[in-house]
Enzyme design. Structure first.
Site, PDB file in Angstrom:
ATOM      1  N   SER A 137       4.478  -6.563   2.410  1.00  0.00           N
ATOM      2  CA  SER A 137       3.137  -6.649   2.984  1.00  0.00           C
ATOM      3  C   SER A 137       2.154  -7.233   1.972  1.00  0.00           C
ATOM      4  O   SER A 137       2.289  -8.382   1.561  1.00  0.00           O
ATOM      5  CB  SER A 137       2.694  -5.266   3.477  1.00  0.00           C
ATOM      6  OG  SER A 137       1.453  -5.322   4.144  1.00  0.00           O
ATOM      7  N   LEU A 138       1.214  -6.457   1.510  1.00  0.00           N
ATOM      8  CA  LEU A 138       0.253  -6.908   0.500  1.00  0.00           C
ATOM      9  C   LEU A 138       0.952  -7.559  -0.694  1.00  0.00           C
ATOM     10  O   LEU A 138       0.452  -8.516  -1.277  1.00  0.00           O
ATOM     11  CB  LEU A 138      -0.569  -5.714   0.017  1.00  0.00           C
ATOM     12  CG  LEU A 138      -1.410  -5.975  -1.241  1.00  0.00           C
ATOM     13  CD1 LEU A 138      -2.653  -6.750  -0.887  1.00  0.00           C
ATOM     14  CD2 LEU A 138      -1.739  -4.693  -1.954  1.00  0.00           C
ATOM     15  N   HIS A 141      -0.009  -3.514  10.621  1.00  0.00           N
ATOM     16  CA  HIS A 141       1.157  -4.264  11.115  1.00  0.00           C
ATOM     17  C   HIS A 141       1.518  -3.955  12.568  1.00  0.00           C
ATOM     18  O   HIS A 141       2.673  -3.704  12.897  1.00  0.00           O
ATOM     19  CB  HIS A 141       2.363  -4.046  10.190  1.00  0.00           C
ATOM     20  CG  HIS A 141       2.147  -4.593   8.821  1.00  0.00           C
ATOM     21  ND1 HIS A 141       2.067  -5.950   8.563  1.00  0.00           N
ATOM     22  CD2 HIS A 141       1.952  -3.977   7.633  1.00  0.00           C
ATOM     23  CE1 HIS A 141       1.841  -6.139   7.275  1.00  0.00           C
ATOM     24  NE2 HIS A 141       1.762  -4.959   6.690  1.00  0.00           N
ATOM     25  N   ARG A 201      -9.318  -8.690   3.157  1.00  0.00           N
ATOM     26  CA  ARG A 201      -8.209  -8.279   4.025  1.00  0.00           C
ATOM     27  C   ARG A 201      -8.265  -6.786   4.298  1.00  0.00           C
ATOM     28  O   ARG A 201      -8.105  -6.319   5.431  1.00  0.00           O
ATOM     29  CB  ARG A 201      -6.881  -8.662   3.369  1.00  0.00           C
ATOM     30  CG  ARG A 201      -5.608  -8.306   4.158  1.00  0.00           C
ATOM     31  CD  ARG A 201      -4.394  -8.774   3.370  1.00  0.00           C
ATOM     32  NE  ARG A 201      -3.131  -8.589   4.059  1.00  0.00           N
ATOM     33  CZ  ARG A 201      -2.311  -7.546   3.901  1.00  0.00           C
ATOM     34  NH1 ARG A 201      -2.672  -6.556   3.073  1.00  0.00           N
ATOM     35  NH2 ARG A 201      -1.165  -7.460   4.546  1.00  0.00           N
ATOM     36  N   GLN A 259       1.191 -12.150   9.289  1.00  0.00           N
ATOM     37  CA  GLN A 259       1.713 -10.920   8.662  1.00  0.00           C
ATOM     38  C   GLN A 259       0.863  -9.688   8.951  1.00  0.00           C
ATOM     39  O   GLN A 259       1.379  -8.576   9.078  1.00  0.00           O
ATOM     40  CB  GLN A 259       1.822 -11.152   7.145  1.00  0.00           C
ATOM     41  CG  GLN A 259       2.492 -10.052   6.370  1.00  0.00           C
ATOM     42  CD  GLN A 259       1.843  -9.845   5.005  1.00  0.00           C
ATOM     43  OE1 GLN A 259       0.674  -9.493   4.905  1.00  0.00           O
ATOM     44  NE2 GLN A 259       2.609 -10.092   3.960  1.00  0.00           N
ATOM     45  N   GLN A 290       0.819  -1.202   0.000  1.00  0.00           N
ATOM     46  CA  GLN A 290       0.000   0.000   0.000  1.00  0.00           C
ATOM     47  C   GLN A 290       0.861   1.263   0.000  1.00  0.00           C
ATOM     48  O   GLN A 290       1.921   1.311   0.615  1.00  0.00           O
ATOM     49  CB  GLN A 290      -0.929  -0.001   1.210  1.00  0.00           C
ATOM     50  CG  GLN A 290      -1.962  -1.111   1.152  1.00  0.00           C
ATOM     51  CD  GLN A 290      -3.011  -0.964   2.229  1.00  0.00           C
ATOM     52  OE1 GLN A 290      -4.003  -0.258   2.058  1.00  0.00           O
ATOM     53  NE2 GLN A 290      -2.810  -1.636   3.337  1.00  0.00           N
TER      54      GLN A 290
END
Length: 308
Positions: A92-93, A198, A117, A247, A12
């Site tokens: 991440s993503l 996170h 998500r 995660q 992101q």
């Protein structure tokens, strides 16, 4: 330059209105990927190509848009005869995009999953309760120590480089930690985010996502994937769902992931999708390697010339 190749996929913050449009217009394989994305989530291409920006930035839209753009860029590169990567990693993503391009998960399933998500992450914390900030020009170890000593919830969200750590948590605690870090010589930049990603405030989102991931079967990836949670290779696809669950509320160990790829023999990195954030992190922080971003037809050709 001899050595191995790694594909990188951003998370992101890399989105922009017009993302992947050039790829759609110039590469049949990319347009096929993007058409599938739009068939899976109707209206996604309109958002990617034309906005509005505010709606694209909504995490439930931004996440599938970034997966679609990354998969489209990789498809265009592969169609044009690009060298197959030896490894991949996603920030991440972006780890979901790595699974798509490695063939361990189908695109349509991942798009539906990352939309959920995004919804789960947005709903995990009431609006205005959480925030994030980038901490620059100070050791991650100091950042981690300050977070531990600050009251409330404030935790390292991303270890992006040796001098860039993102912290996440409750507004009051993040602001307090930021003041302490500035006193120690750090530069702190508040981030415009819709939720504190996170960190432990995302635990409820992780639990909701776990139920969806439990219903998915991962195939064996065609190249190795270095995962965020361990900063090491995924050795068993049966562990993939649990690692992606963890995660959501865990720290993204990005600098360590890049270092692991270098130890595996990687000397070239190609970032696929939208923007060049990961490319800049590699070029600024990892010596003896090259990184390029692949975001349109021009950079597809440049990447092929660089690695062949």
């Amino acid at each position: 330059m001899n050595g191995k190749l790694a594909a990188l996929f951003p998370g992101q913050g890399s989105q922009f209105v017009g993302m992947a449009k050039d790829l759609y217009n110039n590469h049949p394989s990319a347009s096929q990927v993007l058409d599938e994305a739009d068939a899976t989530l109707p209206g996604l291409l309109q958002l990617m190509f034309s906005g509005p920006t505010e709606e694209l930035q909504n995490t439930a839209n931004q996440q599938p848009a970034l997966v679609a753009a990354g998969a489209a860029a990789f498809a265009a590169y592969r169609e044009a005869g690009g060298q197959e990567p030896d490894y991949a990693a996603g920030h991440s993503l972006g780890e979901y995009t790595a699974h798509v391009t490695a063939g361990s998960l189908p695109l349509s399933e991942v798009l539906r999953l990352v939309r959920k998500r995004g919804i789960y992450m947005q709903e995990a914390v009431p609006k205005g309760k959480g925030t994030m900030a980038a901490v620059l020009k100070i050791s991650p170890l100091i950042v981690e120590q300050v977070c531990q000593e600050t009251g409330g919830v404030v935790e390292p969200a991303n270890f992006n480089s040796l001098n860039q750590t993102v912290i996440s948590g409750e507004v009051k605690s993040v602001n307090k930690a930021a003041e302490i870090l500035k006193e120690k010589g750090a530069r702190v930049v508040p981030l415009k985010v819709s939720a504190p990603f996170h960190c432990s405030l995302m635990t409820s989102a992780a639990k909701r996502l776990a139920a969806d991931l439990a219903e998915i079967t991962f195939s064996e990836p065609s190249f190795g994937i270095v995962v965020n949670v361990t900063a090491d290779l995924l050795n068993d696809t049966h562990e993939a769902a649990d690692l992606l669950t963890q995660q959501v509320a865990a720290t993204v160990r990005w600098q360590e992931s890049l270092e692991r790829l270098v130890k595996l023999g990687v000397v070239r990195f190609l970032e696929f999708g939208s923007g060049d954030i990961l490319t800049k992190l590699v070029n600024r922080n990892i010596e003896g390697v090259e990184a390029k971003a692949v975001v349109d037809s021009t950079t597809v050709q440049q990447a092929i010339q660089e690695v062949t």
